[in-house]
Design a protein around this motif. Sequence first.
Motif, PDB file in Angstrom:
ATOM      1  N   LEU A  62       0.822  -1.212   0.000  1.00 58.05           N
ATOM      2  CA  LEU A  62       0.000   0.000   0.000  1.00 58.05           C
ATOM      3  C   LEU A  62       0.857   1.263   0.000  1.00 58.05           C
ATOM      4  O   LEU A  62       0.627   2.183  -0.780  1.00 58.05           O
ATOM      5  N   LEU A  63       1.866   1.284   0.879  1.00 57.02           N
ATOM      6  CA  LEU A  63       2.591   2.549   1.097  1.00 57.02           C
ATOM      7  C   LEU A  63       3.948   2.635   0.405  1.00 57.02           C
ATOM      8  O   LEU A  63       4.478   3.727   0.245  1.00 57.02           O
ATOM      9  N   LEU A  64       4.520   1.494   0.003  1.00 56.58           N
ATOM     10  CA  LEU A  64       5.870   1.564  -0.587  1.00 56.58           C
ATOM     11  C   LEU A  64       5.959   0.954  -2.000  1.00 56.58           C
ATOM     12  O   LEU A  64       6.997   0.398  -2.343  1.00 56.58           O
ATOM     13  N   PRO A  65       4.916   1.054  -2.806  1.00 54.00           N
ATOM     14  CA  PRO A  65       5.083   0.488  -4.162  1.00 54.00           C
ATOM     15  C   PRO A  65       5.939   1.427  -5.011  1.00 54.00           C
ATOM     16  O   PRO A  65       6.184   2.572  -4.611  1.00 54.00           O
ATOM     17  N   GLY A 121      -0.338   3.443  -5.702  1.00 52.52           N
ATOM     18  CA  GLY A 121      -1.594   2.916  -6.262  1.00 52.52           C
ATOM     19  C   GLY A 121      -1.409   1.660  -7.098  1.00 52.52           C
ATOM     20  O   GLY A 121      -2.387   1.038  -7.492  1.00 52.52           O
ATOM     21  N   ASP A 122      -0.123   1.254  -7.335  1.00 60.40           N
ATOM     22  CA  ASP A 122       0.129   0.061  -8.163  1.00 60.40           C
ATOM     23  C   ASP A 122      -0.750  -1.108  -7.715  1.00 60.40           C
ATOM     24  O   ASP A 122      -1.286  -1.846  -8.540  1.00 60.40           O
ATOM     25  N   PHE A 123      -0.874  -1.301  -6.401  1.00 58.68           N
ATOM     26  CA  PHE A 123      -1.674  -2.423  -5.885  1.00 58.68           C
ATOM     27  C   PHE A 123      -3.080  -1.956  -5.503  1.00 58.68           C
ATOM     28  O   PHE A 123      -4.062  -2.625  -5.784  1.00 58.68           O
ATOM     29  N   HIS A 150       8.355   8.443 -18.560  1.00 62.74           N
ATOM     30  CA  HIS A 150       8.289   7.021 -18.242  1.00 62.74           C
ATOM     31  C   HIS A 150       8.970   6.721 -16.895  1.00 62.74           C
ATOM     32  O   HIS A 150       8.514   5.875 -16.138  1.00 62.74           O
ATOM     33  N   HIS A 151      10.065   7.462 -16.624  1.00 65.66           N
ATOM     34  CA  HIS A 151      10.834   7.165 -15.419  1.00 65.66           C
ATOM     35  C   HIS A 151      10.291   7.797 -14.141  1.00 65.66           C
ATOM     36  O   HIS A 151      10.598   7.355 -13.048  1.00 65.66           O
ATOM     37  N   LEU A 152       9.497   8.860 -14.299  1.00 72.35           N
ATOM     38  CA  LEU A 152       8.988   9.532 -13.089  1.00 72.35           C
ATOM     39  C   LEU A 152       7.942   8.669 -12.392  1.00 72.35           C
ATOM     40  O   LEU A 152       7.109   8.049 -13.034  1.00 72.35           O
ATOM     41  N   ARG A 153       8.012   8.639 -11.072  1.00 72.26           N
ATOM     42  CA  ARG A 153       7.049   7.866 -10.274  1.00 72.26           C
ATOM     43  C   ARG A 153       6.373   8.821  -9.290  1.00 72.26           C
ATOM     44  O   ARG A 153       6.944   9.840  -8.928  1.00 72.26           O
ATOM     45  N   ALA A 154       5.175   8.445  -8.835  1.00 68.71           N
ATOM     46  CA  ALA A 154       4.544   9.227  -7.763  1.00 68.71           C
ATOM     47  C   ALA A 154       4.598   8.369  -6.508  1.00 68.71           C
ATOM     48  O   ALA A 154       4.089   7.250  -6.501  1.00 68.71           O
TER      49      ALA A 154
END
Length: 545
Positions: free
Chosen positions: A53-56, A60-62, A517-521
């Motif tokens: 939940l908190l470290l993907p 929101g991946d999961f 593509h490389h940026l993550r939230a």
Amino acid sequence: MDHDPSLLQMFSISLFFCLCLSYFYLRLNQKSVVALIPGPPSNSWMFGHMKLLLLPANYGDFEYTWQKEYGPVYRIKGCFGEDRLMLSDPLPLQHVLNTTFFTHGPALAQAISLAFDDKAVMASHGSRHKRLRAATQVGFTASAVRGYQPLFERVARRLTEQLEKICALNPDGTPTDILPIIAEASLNSMSQALLSYSTEELGKDFVTNNAKVLSLAATHSPTQLLASAITSRFPPWFWRLLTHLPGIPDFDLIRNAKVFAKAVGLKAIREKLAAARMQEGGVSESTSEFQGDVFDLLLNISSTSSNKPQKAVLTHEELASQTGTFFIAGEETTTSAIVFALLELAKHQSFQDELRAEVHHFAKIKSVSETGFSYDNMPLLNALIKESLRINTPGAAQERAAIADTVLPLTNPIQLSTGEMVHSIPIRKGQVVTVAAASYHRNEALWSDDAHEFRPSRWLDGTAFHGRALGPYANLLSFLGGQRVCLGWRFALLEMQVLLFELVERFRFTCSEDERHHLRAQFANTLMPVLPDGTRGAPLVVTRC
Ligand code: HEM
């Protein structure tokens, strides 16, 4: 037949103990309904679903997949086998936010208690919270916030000058990390509108400690998840005591940040009162619409009053205690909201062009008539803000815990693992639930099949969710809702409108497919863009237009 009184007495006592034991046995072994609610399987007793939940890699991946599979109310496992509820259904969310049955969840309460002064509105509860909210609200009403517009515009001009220089030094269009630049502007907006201070006047100690506390709160690791799951169950006085233990660098930092924040607040109060006394009896020099900053209003000394300090509802001590909270609660959240809006513009060039045309049109209106102009009248600018807050909400998930037994209503019935259908969920005191704001914003049943897409036109063509009102703004949960609704939501919106207006008027923002593509939230306290090496950042090509 005669009864032996001592036998009768013993029998009564034994019966009483048996009844007590059975009650506690049944209570302990009674499976709560929450345990019977379907949810994703977990293969870790220690972490449950908390790491997912908190470290993907990307927030929101999961969670978004779970919502798709199990609906807007499902069970997940917290650390050490705890059952938790995830909520993105508006009906139970309303119950959680608008009634007095829920308070901050244990980990959130611990973070708040560590970071904020115990007289701060965010750290207060019950009648004290009500009183502090009513008193501090005065600085954040619609009319008070309108008065801060010239201050935000001054900050925006300074920001555009800074970007002009960066563009001049960077003619070949190499990407610039806009995150620290926007963070500086956000800090500047806060210090101007709260205290009429420049960032420099806040003092180096305050600024550096504040930044360190924010970056401390921004780190999340599996070890921290476990530590928080264990220590958050201790009473608040215990954590406060801990922060007074000498020689632990993080606690020294937290303690110092609180001391510096309060000292800045007290200094500003002293200076404001002294200035007001100097003008006592005189006529206010101010002819502008500026009624005063937040502290002026909370001290009841504004340029529209006689400048004579009148009895304020907050003591000076209480007002100074809010300083750190206002800065911490307002700075990073607003930075996140503005940076994500710029990232969305960089990804959606044709929308950016349409918005720029709107901005240029309104800039002409603004230049001839300040009174006939309002940022609220700009459809595309406001659609951008709403859509970006929907898709990239800074407070993606907020933890709450029940303070008494209650019942959560449901929009649609749920089938328990026993096969039984339930229309509501009995909740026991202590039950932790997650206000899944990010999931609520992407709930396809509410926001239509394209809920995961950035589509600002939904705010213009009537397809945005208009159902059960949640939150103070656009039916979004970005500022939460109910009794803990964000105090500074109008402040944050105006700041966003002003800064985005000035930025889009003068600059074009782009980013390559590769960078996109490389940026993550990632979510640690606030949702923030993160680079492949795990550090926060938002590299964009900024060009003059
Ligand atoms: C886009 C910017 C912002 C976002 C997304 C945001 C979001 C939130 C959220 C979600 C909460 C509820 C936290 C909880 O109870 O779990 C909150 C509370 C709060 N916010 Fe904001 N906030 C923003 C800007 C600001 C600003 C600019 C200020 C002040 C200048 C501010 C001051 C506060 C305060 C004092 C609270 C505590 C309210 C209470 O406990 O009664 N926020 N905010």
